[in-house]
Design a protein around this motif. Structure first.
Motif, PDB file in Angstrom:
ATOM      1  N   ALA A  35      -4.261  -8.799   7.784  1.00  0.00           N
ATOM      2  CA  ALA A  35      -4.994  -9.625   6.828  1.00  0.00           C
ATOM      3  C   ALA A  35      -5.123  -8.921   5.477  1.00  0.00           C
ATOM      4  N   SER A  36      -5.339  -7.608   5.503  1.00  0.00           N
ATOM      5  CA  SER A  36      -5.471  -6.864   4.244  1.00  0.00           C
ATOM      6  C   SER A  36      -4.134  -6.766   3.510  1.00  0.00           C
ATOM      7  N   VAL A  37      -3.037  -6.656   4.265  1.00  0.00           N
ATOM      8  CA  VAL A  37      -1.705  -6.612   3.639  1.00  0.00           C
ATOM      9  C   VAL A  37      -1.409  -7.936   2.932  1.00  0.00           C
ATOM     10  N   VAL A  38      -1.653  -9.042   3.624  1.00  0.00           N
ATOM     11  CA  VAL A  38      -1.367 -10.353   3.036  1.00  0.00           C
ATOM     12  C   VAL A  38      -2.289 -10.623   1.841  1.00  0.00           C
ATOM     13  N   LYS A  39      -3.534 -10.193   1.934  1.00  0.00           N
ATOM     14  CA  LYS A  39      -4.468 -10.375   0.820  1.00  0.00           C
ATOM     15  C   LYS A  39      -3.977  -9.641  -0.420  1.00  0.00           C
ATOM     16  N   GLN A  40      -3.529  -8.387  -0.244  1.00  0.00           N
ATOM     17  CA  GLN A  40      -3.017  -7.621  -1.384  1.00  0.00           C
ATOM     18  C   GLN A  40      -1.729  -8.235  -1.925  1.00  0.00           C
ATOM     19  N   LEU A  41      -0.880  -8.717  -1.021  1.00  0.00           N
ATOM     20  CA  LEU A  41       0.358  -9.377  -1.445  1.00  0.00           C
ATOM     21  C   LEU A  41       0.052 -10.600  -2.291  1.00  0.00           C
ATOM     22  N   ALA A  42      -0.939 -11.385  -1.889  1.00  0.00           N
ATOM     23  CA  ALA A  42      -1.317 -12.576  -2.643  1.00  0.00           C
ATOM     24  C   ALA A  42      -1.846 -12.201  -4.032  1.00  0.00           C
ATOM     25  N   LEU A  43      -2.621 -11.130  -4.111  1.00  0.00           N
ATOM     26  CA  LEU A  43      -3.106 -10.653  -5.412  1.00  0.00           C
ATOM     27  C   LEU A  43      -1.944 -10.252  -6.315  1.00  0.00           C
ATOM     28  N   ASN A  44      -0.929  -9.622  -5.715  1.00  0.00           N
ATOM     29  CA  ASN A  44       0.253  -9.223  -6.486  1.00  0.00           C
ATOM     30  C   ASN A  44       1.007 -10.442  -7.011  1.00  0.00           C
ATOM     31  N   LEU A  45       1.139 -11.463  -6.169  1.00  0.00           N
ATOM     32  CA  LEU A  45       1.833 -12.679  -6.587  1.00  0.00           C
ATOM     33  C   LEU A  45       1.113 -13.341  -7.757  1.00  0.00           C
ATOM     34  N   LYS A  46      -0.193 -13.426  -7.652  1.00  0.00           N
ATOM     35  CA  LYS A  46      -0.978 -14.032  -8.727  1.00  0.00           C
ATOM     36  C   LYS A  46      -0.864 -13.234 -10.021  1.00  0.00           C
ATOM     37  N   PHE A  99       0.844  -1.187   0.000  1.00  0.00           N
ATOM     38  CA  PHE A  99       0.000   0.000   0.000  1.00  0.00           C
ATOM     39  C   PHE A  99       0.888   1.249   0.000  1.00  0.00           C
ATOM     40  N   LYS A 100       0.282   2.389   0.080  1.00  0.00           N
ATOM     41  CA  LYS A 100       1.028   3.644   0.156  1.00  0.00           C
ATOM     42  C   LYS A 100       1.672   3.745   1.540  1.00  0.00           C
ATOM     43  N   THR A 101       2.956   4.038   1.569  1.00  0.00           N
ATOM     44  CA  THR A 101       3.686   4.142   2.838  1.00  0.00           C
ATOM     45  C   THR A 101       4.092   5.597   3.074  1.00  0.00           C
ATOM     46  N   VAL A 137       6.923   7.008   2.051  1.00  0.00           N
ATOM     47  CA  VAL A 137       7.830   7.528   1.025  1.00  0.00           C
ATOM     48  C   VAL A 137       7.067   7.696  -0.280  1.00  0.00           C
ATOM     49  N   SER A 138       7.513   8.651  -1.074  1.00  0.00           N
ATOM     50  CA  SER A 138       6.891   8.897  -2.373  1.00  0.00           C
ATOM     51  C   SER A 138       7.642   8.097  -3.429  1.00  0.00           C
ATOM     52  N   ALA A 139       7.223   6.851  -3.590  1.00  0.00           N
ATOM     53  CA  ALA A 139       7.875   5.944  -4.539  1.00  0.00           C
ATOM     54  C   ALA A 139       6.858   4.890  -4.963  1.00  0.00           C
ATOM     55  N   PRO A 140       7.099   4.211  -6.071  1.00  0.00           N
ATOM     56  CA  PRO A 140       6.142   3.216  -6.572  1.00  0.00           C
ATOM     57  C   PRO A 140       5.930   2.062  -5.591  1.00  0.00           C
ATOM     58  N   ASN A 141       4.678   1.835  -5.177  1.00  0.00           N
ATOM     59  CA  ASN A 141       4.413   0.678  -4.333  1.00  0.00           C
ATOM     60  C   ASN A 141       4.426  -0.578  -5.200  1.00  0.00           C
ATOM     61  N   MET A 142       4.170  -1.733  -4.584  1.00  0.00           N
ATOM     62  CA  MET A 142       4.323  -2.991  -5.322  1.00  0.00           C
ATOM     63  C   MET A 142       3.374  -3.094  -6.513  1.00  0.00           C
ATOM     64  N   THR A 143       2.156  -2.594  -6.369  1.00  0.00           N
ATOM     65  CA  THR A 143       1.206  -2.616  -7.477  1.00  0.00           C
ATOM     66  C   THR A 143       1.738  -1.826  -8.667  1.00  0.00           C
ATOM     67  N   THR A 144       2.315  -0.658  -8.390  1.00  0.00           N
ATOM     68  CA  THR A 144       2.887   0.165  -9.460  1.00  0.00           C
ATOM     69  C   THR A 144       4.128  -0.490 -10.053  1.00  0.00           C
ATOM     70  N   GLN A 145       4.931  -1.130  -9.220  1.00  0.00           N
ATOM     71  CA  GLN A 145       6.114  -1.833  -9.714  1.00  0.00           C
ATOM     72  C   GLN A 145       5.723  -2.918 -10.716  1.00  0.00           C
ATOM     73  N   ILE A 146       4.668  -3.639 -10.406  1.00  0.00           N
ATOM     74  CA  ILE A 146       4.193  -4.696 -11.316  1.00  0.00           C
ATOM     75  C   ILE A 146       3.662  -4.077 -12.606  1.00  0.00           C
ATOM     76  N   ARG A 147       3.051  -2.916 -12.499  1.00  0.00           N
ATOM     77  CA  ARG A 147       2.564  -2.223 -13.697  1.00  0.00           C
ATOM     78  C   ARG A 147       3.743  -1.820 -14.593  1.00  0.00           C
ATOM     79  N   LEU A 148       4.847  -1.389 -13.979  1.00  0.00           N
ATOM     80  CA  LEU A 148       6.051  -1.051 -14.752  1.00  0.00           C
ATOM     81  C   LEU A 148       6.584  -2.288 -15.476  1.00  0.00           C
TER      82      LEU A 148
END
Length: 483
Positions: free
Chosen positions: A321-332, A258-260, A262-273
């Motif tokens: 639980a929400s962090v792990v759920k989003q992480l799993a979506l990213n892995l998939k 999620f957004k932390t 720092v102003s940098a690409p989070n994991m969702t944005t990294q995958i988009r790149l």
């Protein structure tokens, strides 16, 4: 006809295997005969010399099981130095015995003599030479019988037929990295991070590179295990375009799912790149992705941001639980793009990081924080098991940083009169940190005498020595990536 062809191919391979073993044995006999002296009167003298050589080697320090190749070394010299003539056989990530480089990591298993010592250097060298003759001869023989050609990049692409006749590459030739400072090798900007300032990078490569350590980080060790160079950071991909052949590192220090803070690409944005490089820039084919590994790191920045934003203790379990759920979506999502192997890190023991143990004078971990970490890791295990069940190809693997860290703490405890939980580089005052300087440029941090003896580099990150120890503990998990 397909079955006949398959049977014929199997028979040819079997003949090649048996014949190559006979030839290898013949080569070894020739080498032994070449080294022997026909004068039997000198046999006692020769046996005495061999015994002396073995006794001498027994007194030498045995190489570490996890060995990092140094400048100028070859597998031959390492074999002789460490008394291990079977390095290639025991390191499946070595694709070409002639292609090793400084920083390449291998597993050493010294051979033991009847008296329990390491075999002499001459015998180790002899066996290594014979084994290399065998492997090169076997490879040439299989090429001659089956018509296989080596790849243009000199890596032997090991192929295996599945039940439906498709060919799958067993070699992992590219690494794509997503995550945070535990895997960032230079994406974070110089203007916002101390990782671009001294003393970061003093061990490797001798200057700051954006790595949050005195040297190598997890990405470097995983790449070395694969037998490739560390993938280039995404922000530098245009400067060294040829380097994308090893993959790309999208990890940004300080980020999370999620957004932390720092102003940098989070994991969702990294995958988009990553997706853009595939579909828009067309840098990688589906075959490239099928022979790639994705390394995904989540070191806890989401939880740091949760606390900084005054998140409640009551709401923490739901947030985990929400962090792990989003992480799993990213892995998939990464898997759906075509990457066949994905390694995700379990959360390290946050309660043992120096920033959380300083109030205990670095003498013990924060048990409450580690309980929350265990809950995160339990949910991650369940999520990965579900993903593997859904995909049916065991694509997802967990690199258990928690156990790797904790086993090191328990094994070493206090060392050299100090605590293993104490970082090597710390700020002189609370407002300073590793790498801080005042307005005059004067250092406002203290550095330990020997970074090689410290597990932690700064308040959050392991040193190169720390990562080396963690990497050693992860060996079994990394070998599982190869079918």
């Amino acid at each position: 006809m397909a079955n006949i062809s398959s049977s014929s191919s199997t028979s040819a391979a079997s003949v090649a295997e048996r014949f190559s073993w006979y030839c290898a044995l013949f080569l070894l006999v020739l080498l032994l005969l070449d080294c022997s002296d026909p004068d039997e009167s000198e046999l006692p003298i020769q046996m005495h010399q061999i015994t002396e050589r073995v006794n001498y080697n027994n007194k030498k320090k045995v190489c570490d099981e996890i060995y990092v190749v140094e400048k100028g070394e070859t597998l031959h010299t390492i074999s002789e130095k460490c008394g291990d003539p079977f390095i290639v056989e025991k390191n499946p990530h070595i694709h070409d015995p002639d292609d090793v480089f400084p920083g390449f990591v291998i597993k050493i298993t010294p051979n033991v003599s009847l008296s329990g010592g390491v075999i002499g250097g001459s015998l180790a060298s002899l066996l290594y030479t014979a084994s290399q003759h065998y492997y090169r001869f076997k490879f040439s023989l299989v090429i001659g019988i089956q018509g296989v050609e080596s790849s243009s990049n000199h890596q032997q692409q090991h192929l295996q037929k599945s039940n439906n006749g498709d060919l799958h590459r067993l070699t992992l030739s590219k690494l794509f990295v997503f995550g945070d400072s535990y895997t960032d090798t230079g994406n974070i900007r110089k203007s916002v991070s101390s990782s671009w300032k001294l003393p970061y990078g003093i061990t490797f490569p001798g200057k700051p590179t954006g790595r949050f350590s005195d040297g190598r980080v997890l990405t470097d060790y995983v790449a070395s295990f694969m037998g490739i160079k560390s993938p280039i950071p995404y922000r530098r991909r245009m400067m060294k375009r040829k380097s994308v052949r090893y993959g790309v590192n999208f990890a940004w220090g300080g980020t999370g799912v999620f957004k932390t803070l720092v102003s940098a690409p989070n994991m969702t944005t990294q995958i988009r790149l990553f997706q853009r490089l595939i579909h828009h820039d067309r840098l990688y084919t589906q075959d490239d992705l099928a022979s790639s590994l994705a390394l995904v790191s989540l070191a806890g920045n989401d939880y740091g941001a949760y606390n900084a934003r005054n998140g409640s203790a009551q709401g923490l379990r739901g947030f985990i639980a929400s962090v792990v759920k989003q992480l799993a979506l990213n892995l998939k999502r990464i898997h759906d793009m075509g990457v066949k192997k994905i390694a995700v890190t379990a959360l390290e023991p946050l309660g043992c990081l120096p920033q959380n143990t300083v109030k205990f004078s670095y003498q013990k971990c924060n048990g409450s924080l580690n309980m929350a970490v265990n809950f995160h890791n339990l949910l991650l295990q369940q999520a990965v098991a579900k993903l593997n069940n859904e995909t049916k190809d065991s694509a997802f693997h967990i690199l258990n940083l928690y156990d790797a860290f904790m086993s090191t703490f328990k094994r070493h405890g206090n060392h050299s009169g100090g605590s293993i939980l104490k970082p090597c580089c710390v700020g002189m005052k609370q407002e300073f940190s590793c790498g801080s300087v005042d307005e005059t440029g004067k250092k406002q941090y203290r550095l330990c005498q020997n970074p090689h003896s410290a597990f932690f580099w700064d308040d959050v990150h392991p040193s190169q020595a720390g990562w080396h120890t963690v990497y050693a503990a992860l060996q079994a998990s990394l070998f599982q990536l190869y079918p």
